[in-house]
Each structure stands twice: as structure tokens, then as C-alpha cells.
Design an enzyme around this catalytic site. Structure first.
Site, PDB file in Angstrom:
ATOM      1  N   ASP A 265      26.723  69.081  27.264  1.00  0.00           N
ATOM      2  CA  ASP A 265      26.564  69.361  28.690  1.00  0.00           C
ATOM      3  C   ASP A 265      26.257  70.841  28.875  1.00  0.00           C
ATOM      4  O   ASP A 265      26.996  71.703  28.372  1.00  0.00           O
ATOM      5  CB  ASP A 265      27.837  69.008  29.451  1.00  0.00           C
ATOM      6  CG  ASP A 265      28.089  67.507  29.512  1.00  0.00           C
ATOM      7  OD1 ASP A 265      27.246  66.747  28.997  1.00  0.00           O
ATOM      8  OD2 ASP A 265      29.125  67.100  30.057  1.00  0.00           O
TER       9      ASP A 265
ATOM     10  N   ASP B 101      27.588  56.344  37.284  1.00  0.00           N
ATOM     11  CA  ASP B 101      28.786  57.180  37.270  1.00  0.00           C
ATOM     12  C   ASP B 101      29.720  56.695  38.366  1.00  0.00           C
ATOM     13  O   ASP B 101      29.364  56.727  39.552  1.00  0.00           O
ATOM     14  CB  ASP B 101      28.407  58.643  37.487  1.00  0.00           C
ATOM     15  CG  ASP B 101      27.367  59.108  36.465  1.00  0.00           C
ATOM     16  OD1 ASP B 101      27.484  58.694  35.292  1.00  0.00           O
ATOM     17  OD2 ASP B 101      26.458  59.869  36.832  1.00  0.00           O
TER      18      ASP B 101
END
Length: 237
Positions: free
Chosen positions: A8, A130
Site C-alpha cells: 500500500d 470493500d
């Protein structure tokens, strides 16, 4: 089972967030390229890369860095974060990225997902779902919709999506184990391939996921903190 390390990127560094909170992040390296090379060296078969700044802003921020990663490693990359147009999808694919993850756009512009599938194929386009409390979150997890996980998967499956990445936001970065029951519900609702993400902290978590039919899992903090040995990247059955 394929264990996929997460890389990330925030403000140019490799970070991990807690529950997707941009204010609760830990920097693991100032060089995402070095991190990618490290995971490849230790046996990773694929990398999961997220442009966190792009996810928040709606426009890719770290394309240059991700392009460099694609040039330097010899394993496939799947990339998400701020990818909301065919032009950006093509830029990433032309840069050597193997698979594009579409998130917010799946909810807000399903027609674009269909066009992406028509242009690039279902093996290159996946949808990231998500979830927060069973509802789909968007805009880098900053907003939560009223659309259920099952509904968005059903809609995307109808337009031709074959692979989904399911992330439980409340478990992401917490090392408390994946939401096995939630993942079971997702698996029951679709024939598509589900990649699990969020909360994985141990070998037992991987065993539990495999037992319910998960073939691939994205792991972040557990690898960065050493909770999982590096051997899981190339030895896990």
C-alpha cells in the site's frame, strides 16, 4: 492457496493502515520498489498494490512508482486505487500491470466496468468489494453506501466480472483474523472467484480460509510484522 503480499502506497512510502483509517498508518519503508523486490525475492507469485492517495482523490497518484515496480519485478501485479476511467486502465496495463482492481467505479459507474471487460477481458479486470458492516464502502473507504456486498457482486457478475477481492475493512490491519462467516456468505452468493483480504494474522487463518474454498488471500500486516513466516509465500499448499 496463493498468498499475495499487499504493498500500500501513501505519500510515496509503503504503509499499513488500521481499518482503512488514513490517520492510523505505519510506515514500513520509504521505497515501495524495494518492498516489492523483497517480496519477490522471498517467493511471492503476485503482488497486490494499492495507491491509497489515488483511492482517496479519485486519480492515480503513484503511477510512476507502480510503473517502476512493474519494470523491476518479474511477477504479476494487481493494482487498485483511483482507477476510474478506461484511459487510466490502459495506462496501467501498458505499464506492465497484469490486473486492474476497480472499486468505487463499480458502484458509481457499472457501465464503465462493462466497457473495461469488453476492452481488456475478465482476466485483466477484477472488482474490489470493500465492506463495512455488510455494506460497500467507496472513495478510499471514506464513505459507506447502502448497497450490500451480495448486491454489488450480483450486479457485477451479470456484466461479466469473474474475480472479486473481498475486504472486511473493520478487520484490515487489526490482526484479528478474517471474517470467516462473512466470507462464507459471499461464497454462497456467487460462482465467481473470491480473493479474501483483511485481518489475516496466522497460518491457522489461512487454513480456515482454504477450508471454506478460498484459493487466494491478500496479506499485509501479518507479513510486515513477522506474524507469518516468509515461507507461506511459496510453500503454502
Amino acid at each position: 492457496m496463493e498468498v499475495i503480499p499487499a504493498v500500500d502506497i501513501k505519500d510515496g512510502s509503503c504503509v499499513r493502515l488500521k481499518k482503512g483509517d488514513f490517520n492510523k498508518r505505519r510506515v514500513y519503508s520509504t521505497s515501495p520498489v524495494d518492498v516489492a523486490l523483497y517480496w519477490e525475492k522471498h517467493g511471492a507469485s503476485r503482488l497486490h498494490i494499492v495507491d491509497l492517495d489515488g483511492a482517496k482523490s479519485g486519480w492515480p497518484t503513484h503511477l510512476k512508482t507502480i510503473r517502476e515496480i512493474a519494470l523491476r519485478v518479474n511477477i504479476p501485479l494487481q493494482v487498485g486505487g483511483g482507477i476510474r476511467s478506461l484511459k487510466v486502465i490502459k495506462k496501467y496495463l501498458d505499464s506492465g500491470v497484469d490486473r486492474i482492481i476497480l472499486g468505487t467505479v463499480a458502484l458509481k459507474n457499472p457501465e464503465l466496468v462493462k466497457r473495461a471487460l469488453d476492452n481488456f477481458g475478465s482476466n485483466r479486470i477484477v472488482v474490489g468489494v470493500d465492506a463495512r458492516g455488510g455494506k460497500v464502502a467507496t472513495e478510499g473507504w471514506l464513505k459507506t453506501s447502502q448497497v450490500t456486498v451480495e448486491d454489488i457482486i450480483s450486479e457485477m457478475e451479470e456484466v461479466g466480472v469473474k474475480t472479486f477481492i473481498y475486504t472486511d475493512i473493520n478487520r484490515d490491519g487489526m490482526l484479528k483474523g478474517p471474517d470467516i462467516e462473512g466470507i462464507k456468505r459471499v461464497l454462497k452468493s456467487t460462482k465467481a472467484r473470491i480473493i479474501a483480504s483483511g485481518g489475516i494474522s496466522s497460518r491457522q487463518d489461512l487454513i480456515n480460509l482454504k477450508a471454506i474454498g478460498i484459493k487466494a488471500a491478500i496479506v499485509g500486516k501479518a507479513l510486515y510484522e513477522g506474524n507469518l513466516p516468509l515461507e507461506v509465500l511459496n510453500q503454502y499448499p
